[in-house]
Write an enzyme that holds these catalytic residues in place. Structure first.
Site, PDB file in Angstrom:
ATOM      1  NE  ARG A  89     -19.989 -34.510   8.588  1.00 38.85           N
ATOM      2  CZ  ARG A  89     -19.198 -34.380   7.528  1.00 38.85           C
ATOM      3  NH1 ARG A  89     -18.780 -33.181   7.159  1.00 38.85           N
ATOM      4  NH2 ARG A  89     -18.850 -35.430   6.818  1.00 38.85           N
ATOM      5  CB  SER A 116     -18.990 -40.285   9.370  1.00 38.26           C
ATOM      6  OG  SER A 116     -18.354 -40.237   8.132  1.00 38.26           O
ATOM      7  CD  GLU A 122     -21.377 -36.951  10.914  1.00 39.07           C
ATOM      8  OE1 GLU A 122     -22.416 -37.269  10.328  1.00 39.07           O
ATOM      9  OE2 GLU A 122     -20.259 -36.989  10.382  1.00 39.07           O
TER      10      GLU A 122
HETATM   11  N1  EPU Z   1      -8.919 -44.212   7.032  1.00 34.89           N
HETATM   12  C1  EPU Z   1      -8.382 -45.384   7.517  1.00 34.89           C
HETATM   13  N2  EPU Z   1      -9.215 -46.429   7.765  1.00 34.89           N
HETATM   14  C2  EPU Z   1     -10.555 -46.362   7.536  1.00 34.89           C
HETATM   15  C3  EPU Z   1     -11.116 -45.162   7.049  1.00 34.89           C
HETATM   16  C4  EPU Z   1     -10.274 -44.092   6.808  1.00 34.89           C
HETATM   17  O1  EPU Z   1      -7.174 -45.495   7.742  1.00 34.89           O
HETATM   18  O2  EPU Z   1     -11.234 -47.361   7.759  1.00 34.89           O
HETATM   19  C5  EPU Z   1      -8.019 -43.105   6.702  1.00 34.89           C
HETATM   20  C6  EPU Z   1      -7.881 -42.963   5.189  1.00 34.89           C
HETATM   21  O3  EPU Z   1      -6.854 -43.756   4.698  1.00 34.89           O
HETATM   22  C7  EPU Z   1      -7.555 -41.504   5.031  1.00 34.89           C
HETATM   23  C8  EPU Z   1      -8.335 -40.859   6.142  1.00 34.89           C
HETATM   24  O4  EPU Z   1      -8.606 -41.883   7.108  1.00 34.89           O
HETATM   25  O5  EPU Z   1      -6.185 -41.272   5.276  1.00 34.89           O
HETATM   26  C9  EPU Z   1      -9.610 -40.192   5.676  1.00 34.89           C
HETATM   27  O6  EPU Z   1     -10.501 -41.156   5.122  1.00 34.89           O
HETATM   28  P1  EPU Z   1     -11.672 -40.764   4.102  1.00 34.89           P
HETATM   29  O7  EPU Z   1     -11.137 -39.990   2.965  1.00 34.89           O
HETATM   30  O8  EPU Z   1     -12.449 -42.004   3.822  1.00 34.89           O
HETATM   31  O9  EPU Z   1     -12.568 -39.727   4.896  1.00 34.89           O
HETATM   32  P2  EPU Z   1     -13.086 -39.674   6.411  1.00 34.89           P
HETATM   33  O10 EPU Z   1     -12.361 -38.586   7.136  1.00 34.89           O
HETATM   34  O11 EPU Z   1     -13.040 -41.032   7.022  1.00 34.89           O
HETATM   35  C10 EPU Z   1     -14.875 -37.838   5.917  1.00 34.89           C
HETATM   36  C11 EPU Z   1     -16.336 -37.601   6.181  1.00 34.89           C
HETATM   37  C12 EPU Z   1     -17.182 -38.412   5.218  1.00 34.89           C
HETATM   38  C13 EPU Z   1     -16.837 -38.000   3.808  1.00 34.89           C
HETATM   39  C14 EPU Z   1     -15.330 -38.240   3.589  1.00 34.89           C
HETATM   40  C15 EPU Z   1     -14.849 -37.751   2.251  1.00 34.89           C
HETATM   41  C16 EPU Z   1     -16.486 -37.052   8.531  1.00 34.89           C
HETATM   42  C17 EPU Z   1     -16.952 -37.475   9.875  1.00 34.89           C
HETATM   43  N3  EPU Z   1     -16.666 -37.918   7.550  1.00 34.89           N
HETATM   44  O12 EPU Z   1     -14.607 -39.216   6.214  1.00 34.89           O
HETATM   45  O13 EPU Z   1     -18.552 -38.067   5.459  1.00 34.89           O
HETATM   46  O14 EPU Z   1     -17.582 -38.713   2.848  1.00 34.89           O
HETATM   47  O15 EPU Z   1     -14.574 -37.509   4.581  1.00 34.89           O
HETATM   48  O16 EPU Z   1     -14.774 -36.368   2.248  1.00 34.89           O
HETATM   49  O17 EPU Z   1     -15.990 -35.938   8.376  1.00 34.89           O
HETATM   50  C18 EPU Z   1     -20.505 -38.687   6.645  1.00 34.89           C
HETATM   51  O18 EPU Z   1     -20.390 -37.630   7.263  1.00 34.89           O
HETATM   52  O19 EPU Z   1     -21.449 -39.485   6.859  1.00 34.89           O
HETATM   53  C19 EPU Z   1     -19.492 -39.043   5.665  1.00 34.89           C
HETATM   54  C20 EPU Z   1     -19.494 -40.224   5.032  1.00 34.89           C
END
Ligand code: EPU
Length: 335
Positions: A160, A235, A331
């Site tokens: 990012r 995010s 972010e």
């Molecule tokens: N998780 C939770 N609770 C929640 C959300 C997530 O426990 O409410 C846990 C999930 O269970 C999982 C981990 O966190 O173990 C990761 O969750 P997820 O796969 O949803 O991805 P993220 O890390 O929360 C990132 C990006 C997203 C992108 C997803 C998928 C960032 C800041 N965000 O989210 O990007 O779509 O991975 O690759 O890196 C964005 O930047 O706007 C965005 C949506």
């Protein structure tokens, strides 16, 4: 140049925040942009409005980058270099590439925003980042009003992050981006757990780029709110990257904490998990809230002000710091 005054930006930011631009104009090509820059020193550049939170009126000329157009920059038997102008909607561009059987950006389906802002924060999802296909971009220098081409190595891409958010912040306006995409032998990436599960559910064993895109669209729709229905900026926070010592210490108390190894000395922790564990998921404070299905996403239920959303974000940051000793950074650009 058509300049409007006291212009509402509510429909120009995906959070749906009501804020006014003192002046507003939309540019359709690079020449118009340079003309605007010649006449106005103090401008605010607006792309797709999908990564910002407006906390005040903008007492400047807001310049909406509405430069459209997609063309083939060059190609050979295996690859095509597609040039997309900054004002193209990102997801429509992804679908255009899939329709033409150009592979590489299908994992980035349904991300809100426009093409021109994708390199600034090196957008990423489901195991792919824009830097993986980025070839070059053209940008106008705000003060010199000259056009410069940035190659991948000039951009300092990170998680990012890019040069456009750091050393060159506010100095260049991106007008077009060239992506290097595959024409044959697409290297699909379905390693992300949720994609694998979605494909398996549909009995797909050798996914096409269209299959991957459809899987990503289904996953995003199930977890992430549609900005047209519920204002949000994806995010709100970055996933924090912490020293391995802090991770090990925190793990003693919270052994179920998920993590991804970044290097020998650092791990990345999902902020969504931290926020959920701190009890914020689905909470609502007036019209500002934390999404019920993805705690990393802050939402505007209707008439939240930017300040109200910032207050919620600060309370979350403080709670995470107090509970885990981990700082999480926004972010989204807070204006
Ligand atoms: N998780 C939770 N609770 C929640 C959300 C997530 O426990 O409410 C846990 C999930 O269970 C999982 C981990 O966190 O173990 C990761 O969750 P997820 O796969 O949803 O991805 P993220 O890390 O929360 C990132 C990006 C997203 C992108 C997803 C998928 C960032 C800041 N965000 O989210 O990007 O779509 O991975 O690759 O890196 C964005 O930047 O706007 C965005 C949506």
């Amino acid at each position: 140049m058509n300049i409007q005054t006291d212009f509402s930006l509510k429909n120009y930011n995906t959070f749906g925040i009501e804020a006014k631009a003192m002046q507003f104009t939309s540019v359709q090509n690079t020449e118009e942009l340079i003309e605007v820059l010649q006449l106005n020193k103090d401008i605010f550049v607006l792309g797709g409005g999908s990564n910002m939170l407006l906390t005040q009126n903008i007492n400047k000329l807001v310049v909406h980058i509405n430069i459209k157009g997609i063309s083939i920059f060059k190609e050979n038997e295996d690859f095509v270099w597609v040039k997309a102008n900054a004002g193209e909607n990102w997801h429509e561009f992804v679908l255009w590439c899939i329709d033409h059987n150009y592979g590489g950006i299908e994992n980035l389906s349904l991300i809100p925003g426009n093409v021109g802002t994708t390199p600034i924060q090196n957008i990423g999802a489901y195991g792919v980042e824009i830097k993986d296909m980025f070839s070059s971009c053209e940008a106008v220098n705000v003060t010199e009003r000259t056009i410069k081409t940035f190659k991948k190595e000039d951009c300092n891409f990170g998680y990012r992050e890019s040069v456009f958010k750091n050393e060159l912040k506010n100095q260049y306006i991106i007008t077009s981006v060239v992506f290097k995409l595959t024409k044959i032998n697409h290297k699909t990436n379905s390693s992300y757990g949720a994609i694998e599960a979605e494909l398996a559910q549909n009995n797909i064993t050798s996914p096409t780029i269209k299959d991957i895109s459809n899987a990503v669209i289904a996953i995003r729709k199930s977890k992430l709110p549609d900005p047209k229905v519920l204002g949000n900026s994806g995010s709100f926070f970055k996933n924090p990257i912490i020293p391995i010592e802090l991770y090990k210490k925190t793990l003693l108390q919270y052994p179920e904490m998920p993590h991804y190894v970044v290097s020998e000395t650092e791990v990345k922790v999902p902020a969504g998990w931290l926020i959920e564990q701190a009890g914020f998921k689905g909470k609502r404070f007036g019209d500002a809230g934390i999404h019920e299905k993805q705690a990393l996403v802050l939402v505007n239920y209707g008439n939240a002000t930017g300040e109200e959303i910032v207050t919620v974000s600060r309370n979350i940051q403080k709670a995470i710091l107090d509970k885990y000793g981990i700082s999480i950074d926004a972010e989204v650009n807070i204006i």
